[in-house]
Design a protein around this motif. Structure first.
Motif, PDB file in Angstrom:
ATOM      1  N   TYR A   3       0.848  -1.133  -0.016  1.00 37.81           N
ATOM      2  CA  TYR A   3      -0.105  -0.025   0.169  1.00 37.81           C
ATOM      3  C   TYR A   3       0.873   1.477   0.034  1.00 37.81           C
ATOM      4  N   CYS A  13      -6.117   2.572  -0.684  1.00 44.26           N
ATOM      5  CA  CYS A  13      -5.482   1.959   0.283  1.00 44.26           C
ATOM      6  C   CYS A  13      -6.193   2.458   1.852  1.00 44.26           C
ATOM      7  N   LYS A  14      -6.336   3.492   1.858  1.00 36.01           N
ATOM      8  CA  LYS A  14      -6.890   3.835   3.123  1.00 36.01           C
ATOM      9  C   LYS A  14      -8.316   3.347   3.163  1.00 36.01           C
ATOM     10  N   LEU A  25      -7.663  -0.408   4.188  1.00 35.79           N
ATOM     11  CA  LEU A  25      -7.288  -0.292   5.545  1.00 35.79           C
ATOM     12  C   LEU A  25      -8.571  -0.362   6.518  1.00 35.79           C
ATOM     13  N   SER A  26      -9.328   0.708   6.054  1.00 34.16           N
ATOM     14  CA  SER A  26     -10.556   0.575   6.822  1.00 34.16           C
ATOM     15  C   SER A  26     -11.219  -0.565   6.928  1.00 34.16           C
ATOM     16  N   GLU A  30      -9.664  -2.948   9.208  1.00 34.41           N
ATOM     17  CA  GLU A  30      -9.878  -2.919  10.564  1.00 34.41           C
ATOM     18  C   GLU A  30     -11.300  -3.377  10.881  1.00 34.41           C
ATOM     19  N   MET A  68       1.732  -5.638   6.473  1.00 35.81           N
ATOM     20  CA  MET A  68       1.448  -4.300   5.618  1.00 35.81           C
ATOM     21  C   MET A  68       2.942  -4.034   5.274  1.00 35.81           C
ATOM     22  N   GLU A  72       4.533  -0.850   3.294  1.00 34.88           N
ATOM     23  CA  GLU A  72       4.349   0.604   2.652  1.00 34.88           C
ATOM     24  C   GLU A  72       5.524   0.542   1.559  1.00 34.88           C
TER      25      GLU A  72
END
Length: 85
Positions: free
Chosen positions: A8, A15-16, A19-20, A23, A38, A40
């Motif tokens: 990501y 990507c955000k 990720l949500s 989660e 993960m 980056e």
């Protein structure tokens, strides 16, 4: 349970969103123990260059690319289901 690799970029809107979704799904008992490495891309460019993808987020499991690019919650859940098989 198989570990997942996620490539990501910190400022990527897709990507955000991914990720949500991760989660949110990990709040469920069935998915809480899924291991996600993960990575980056900008911080670990040498590692990212060893994989064949163009867009983030990109998910891998057992060296196989499972998803690349924009993603929906259902697609993340499908990846999670594959990890717990």
């Amino acid at each position: 349970m198989k570990p997942i690799k996620l490539f990501y970029l910190r400022n990527c809107p897709f990507c955000k969103r991914a990720l949500s979704y991760i989660e949110e799904l990990k709040q469920q008992d069935v998915y809480k123990d899924i291991e996600i490495e993960m990575i980056e891309e900008a911080e670990k460019a040498e590692l990212a260059d060893q994989y064949d993808y163009y867009y983030v987020p990109t998910f891998y499991m057992d060296g196989e690319k499972l998803h690349e690019g924009g993603i929906y919650k259902e697609e993340v859940e499908d990846i999670f289901r594959k990890a717990i098989r």
